[in-house]
Structure formats: C-alpha cells, structure tokens
Design an enzyme around this catalytic site. Structure first.
Site, PDB file in Angstrom:
ATOM      1  N   ASN A   1      56.279 -61.988 -60.413  1.00  0.00           N
ATOM      2  CA  ASN A   1      56.160 -60.841 -61.312  1.00  0.00           C
ATOM      3  C   ASN A   1      57.188 -60.927 -62.437  1.00  0.00           C
ATOM      4  O   ASN A   1      58.250 -61.527 -62.274  1.00  0.00           O
ATOM      5  CB  ASN A   1      56.348 -59.539 -60.532  1.00  0.00           C
ATOM      6  CG  ASN A   1      55.327 -59.387 -59.418  1.00  0.00           C
ATOM      7  OD1 ASN A   1      54.239 -59.969 -59.475  1.00  0.00           O
ATOM      8  ND2 ASN A   1      55.663 -58.617 -58.398  1.00  0.00           N
TER       9      ASN A   1
ATOM     10  N   HIS B   1      58.366 -66.656 -63.075  1.00  0.00           N
ATOM     11  CA  HIS B   1      57.554 -66.646 -64.288  1.00  0.00           C
ATOM     12  C   HIS B   1      58.230 -65.922 -65.449  1.00  0.00           C
ATOM     13  O   HIS B   1      57.584 -65.565 -66.427  1.00  0.00           O
ATOM     14  CB  HIS B   1      56.188 -66.008 -63.998  1.00  0.00           C
ATOM     15  CG  HIS B   1      55.361 -66.821 -63.045  1.00  0.00           C
ATOM     16  ND1 HIS B   1      54.250 -66.313 -62.406  1.00  0.00           N
ATOM     17  CD2 HIS B   1      55.493 -68.098 -62.614  1.00  0.00           C
ATOM     18  CE1 HIS B   1      53.735 -67.259 -61.620  1.00  0.00           C
ATOM     19  NE2 HIS B   1      54.472 -68.342 -61.734  1.00  0.00           N
TER      20      HIS B   1
ATOM     21  N   CYS C   1      64.225 -72.385 -82.069  1.00  0.00           N
ATOM     22  CA  CYS C   1      65.667 -72.595 -81.914  1.00  0.00           C
ATOM     23  C   CYS C   1      66.211 -72.171 -80.555  1.00  0.00           C
ATOM     24  O   CYS C   1      67.363 -72.439 -80.233  1.00  0.00           O
ATOM     25  CB  CYS C   1      66.434 -71.889 -83.028  1.00  0.00           C
ATOM     26  SG  CYS C   1      66.455 -70.073 -82.907  1.00  0.00           S
TER      27      CYS C   1
ATOM     28  N   CYS D   1      61.628 -64.994 -85.690  1.00  0.00           N
ATOM     29  CA  CYS D   1      63.028 -65.171 -85.332  1.00  0.00           C
ATOM     30  C   CYS D   1      63.915 -64.885 -86.543  1.00  0.00           C
ATOM     31  O   CYS D   1      63.700 -65.468 -87.617  1.00  0.00           O
ATOM     32  CB  CYS D   1      63.260 -66.589 -84.824  1.00  0.00           C
ATOM     33  SG  CYS D   1      64.982 -66.946 -84.395  1.00  0.00           S
TER      34      CYS D   1
ATOM     35  N   SER E   1      50.627 -61.606 -52.983  1.00  0.00           N
ATOM     36  CA  SER E   1      50.176 -62.719 -53.824  1.00  0.00           C
ATOM     37  C   SER E   1      48.913 -63.334 -53.237  1.00  0.00           C
ATOM     38  O   SER E   1      48.856 -63.619 -52.037  1.00  0.00           O
ATOM     39  CB  SER E   1      51.252 -63.803 -53.943  1.00  0.00           C
ATOM     40  OG  SER E   1      50.765 -64.925 -54.668  1.00  0.00           O
ATOM     41  N   SER E   2      47.913 -63.553 -54.095  1.00  0.00           N
ATOM     42  CA  SER E   2      46.697 -64.232 -53.643  1.00  0.00           C
ATOM     43  C   SER E   2      46.879 -65.742 -53.614  1.00  0.00           C
ATOM     44  O   SER E   2      46.001 -66.467 -53.164  1.00  0.00           O
ATOM     45  CB  SER E   2      45.533 -63.865 -54.564  1.00  0.00           C
ATOM     46  OG  SER E   2      45.840 -64.216 -55.908  1.00  0.00           O
TER      47      SER E   2
ATOM     48  N   ARG F   1      46.395 -57.563 -49.127  1.00  0.00           N
ATOM     49  CA  ARG F   1      45.063 -57.000 -48.892  1.00  0.00           C
ATOM     50  C   ARG F   1      44.028 -58.033 -49.320  1.00  0.00           C
ATOM     51  O   ARG F   1      44.022 -58.461 -50.470  1.00  0.00           O
ATOM     52  CB  ARG F   1      44.871 -55.716 -49.700  1.00  0.00           C
ATOM     53  CG  ARG F   1      45.639 -54.525 -49.169  1.00  0.00           C
ATOM     54  CD  ARG F   1      45.108 -53.247 -49.770  1.00  0.00           C
ATOM     55  NE  ARG F   1      45.951 -52.110 -49.462  1.00  0.00           N
ATOM     56  CZ  ARG F   1      45.920 -51.425 -48.332  1.00  0.00           C
ATOM     57  NH1 ARG F   1      45.071 -51.781 -47.375  1.00  0.00           N
ATOM     58  NH2 ARG F   1      46.730 -50.396 -48.138  1.00  0.00           N
ATOM     59  N   GLY F   2      43.164 -58.447 -48.430  1.00  0.00           N
ATOM     60  CA  GLY F   2      42.151 -59.434 -48.757  1.00  0.00           C
ATOM     61  C   GLY F   2      42.658 -60.849 -48.578  1.00  0.00           C
ATOM     62  O   GLY F   2      43.813 -61.094 -48.223  1.00  0.00           O
TER      63      GLY F   2
END
Length: 281
Positions: free
Chosen positions: A110, A127, A138, A185, A226-227, A252-253
């Site tokens: 996340n 991530h 730069c 920038c 996390s899937s 879930r799943g």
C-alpha cells in the site's frame, strides 16, 4: 490454548485457533495489501465488489503529455480524500504485534502511509508512498503538500470539493483535463510523479532487499489483504516457502498463494488481525 469467544464465523474461528497455535513462539514478518485499508475507506483493486479498472502504466505516463495531465488531475483530486484516511483497528493490531515482539515489521504494497500512522515502526513501503513526489530527471524529492498547493494555484477551476471515486493508489477518474496545468520540477524543469511504483515499473532493488531481509529474519510469514497478483508479493511468498517457513494468508476470497499457504483464513483482515493481536501480543 484459549479458544475464541467473539462471534466470528465458525470456520474462521477454527482457523484463527490454528494460526495462534502455529505462530505462538515464532517471530513473523507481515506482508499487507489493499485489503488491510478498505476499512479506512480506501477501496481494494481486486476485492469483492471492486470495479474493473485499468491503472495507467509507467510507459504511458512517460510517453504522452495528455496521459500526465490525466494522471495528475485525477491524483490531485483523489489525494485529498486519500490523505484524510485514518488507520483502522487492523493497522493498530499490527503495530501492537510489533511492539510486543511477535512481528518483526510490516512490508506493505500500500502507498497510503497508514501503517506508520498507526504506530508500526519498521515499515517497508514496497511500492512507495503518496506523500512524496519525485523528479524523474534530477531525483529531487518534494513534499506532496507543496505540490498540492502549486496545483491548486495553477488550476483554480478544478472542482476540488466535488465527489470523486478514488482507487487504492489515490487516483480518481477525471475527464476534463485539457486546461489542466501539470506541475514540473522547480529545480530542473523535469517531469514529476508521486514516489510510488506504477504498473509496468519495477520495485526499487533496495526496497525489495529491505523486504527480503525482513522475511529472512522471520520464523513465519503472515500475508494480509493481498490477492498476490502483483509479482513482488509472490516473490516474497516464494522466499518464505523455500525457507520452509509457515505461511498464513488472511484475505476475503482466493489469492494466487492459497495452495502454498500453511493456513488460509478466508475473512476480513481487521477482525482477524485484531483477534490475533489479542492472543499473540
């Protein structure tokens, strides 16, 4: 071993009993995905009920000014709601497990910063994080709030108070982008992007090494929300499997790692992590 007294589905309750027995006396690493933040109001990419969505790739962002306009307009609108999110009890449970010495840290896919807000001390933002902005030329780093103020000043017509639908990366759907002024920038004039990993972009090697070190120093791996569709998560799971570590998946799943898990808990991350913290911390 104490059994559950809370009203959880019987199968989940039995699975948590087994997980507590498995993890007791073991220090574990934790890998989290978008499902951990859904109870904070941030939607999941692939969870039950999630809308079909194709995020912008890094290649698109680099190649076309219109893609950059589209991204920055949506990211700007979405970030206001995204930044207002607060940690939920699942985030706090993980911080409690770390404080108690049961967990050695959190690796998260996340970009919302909620683990740190909840009090987790060792967090690997695999991530990246939405609160930083990076110059692609730069390398200058900017605080997101400073870029937000520049966008507001350059685009006073943008409806920042309107209702928007956000995604797990803080993006929102925007169609009127022709007049949008993209920030550049202030050091070199180069393209800016939030300091997050786009689809089609590699996780920085040093970040992956940091995450891998947490797994290597652990005696088990817990994966929550996390899937495991994203390659970085599967790589970490495989590191744990090769070391013959117990692997617990809370989601879930189905996930891509279910067949490799020692225990799969099919339930909400918040309720499950809270229960684990009660019994392991």
């Amino acid at each position: 071993m104490t059994t559950l007294t809370t009203e959880l589905p019987p199968e989940l309750a039995r699975g948590i009993d087994q997980t507590v027995e498995l993890l007791s006396g073991r220090r574990f690493a934790v890998l989290t995905g978008a499902g951990v933040s859904t109870d904070s109001g941030i939607p999941d990419y692939r969870g039950e009920g999630a809308p079909k969505r194709t995020p912008m790739t890094f290649q698109q962002f680099l190649a076309d000014d219109r893609f950059r306009k589209r991204y920055w307009a949506g990211s700007h609108l979405g970030y206001r709601r995204f930044a207002a999110a607060r940690p939920n009890d699942g985030h706090r449970a993980l911080a409690q497990l770390e404080l108690a010495g049961a967990a050695n840290g959190v690796i998260t896919q996340n970009v919302d910063g909620l683990h740190k807000q909840a009090g987790s001390r060792r967090v690997v933002d695999l991530h990246g994080s939405m609160d930083r902005v990076l110059c692609l030329v730069c390398g200058q780093i900017f605080a997101r709030e400073a870029i937000t103020a520049r966008i507001d000043a350059a685009n006073p017509w943008l409806d920042t108070d309107g209702a928007v639908e956000i995604a797990p990366d803080g993006d929102a759907i925007v169609t009127d982008i022709d007049a949008f002024v993209v920030p550049d920038c202030t050091v070199c004039g180069g393209h800016l992007k939030p300091d997050v990993v786009f689809f089609g972009e590699f996780v920085p090697a040093e970040k992956y090494r940091e995450a891998s070190a947490l797994v290597r120093s652990a005696e088990a791996l817990v994966i929550a929300g996390s899937s495991l569709v994203v390659n970085s998560g599967i790589r970490l799971l495989e590191e744990a499997r090769r070391r013959r570590l117990p692997i617990v998946i809370v989601n879930r799943g189905q996930t891509k790692g279910d067949t490799r898990a020692t225990i799969k808990l099919d339930g909400g991350t918040t309720e499950t992590l809270v229960e684990l913290a009660k019994r392991l911390a």
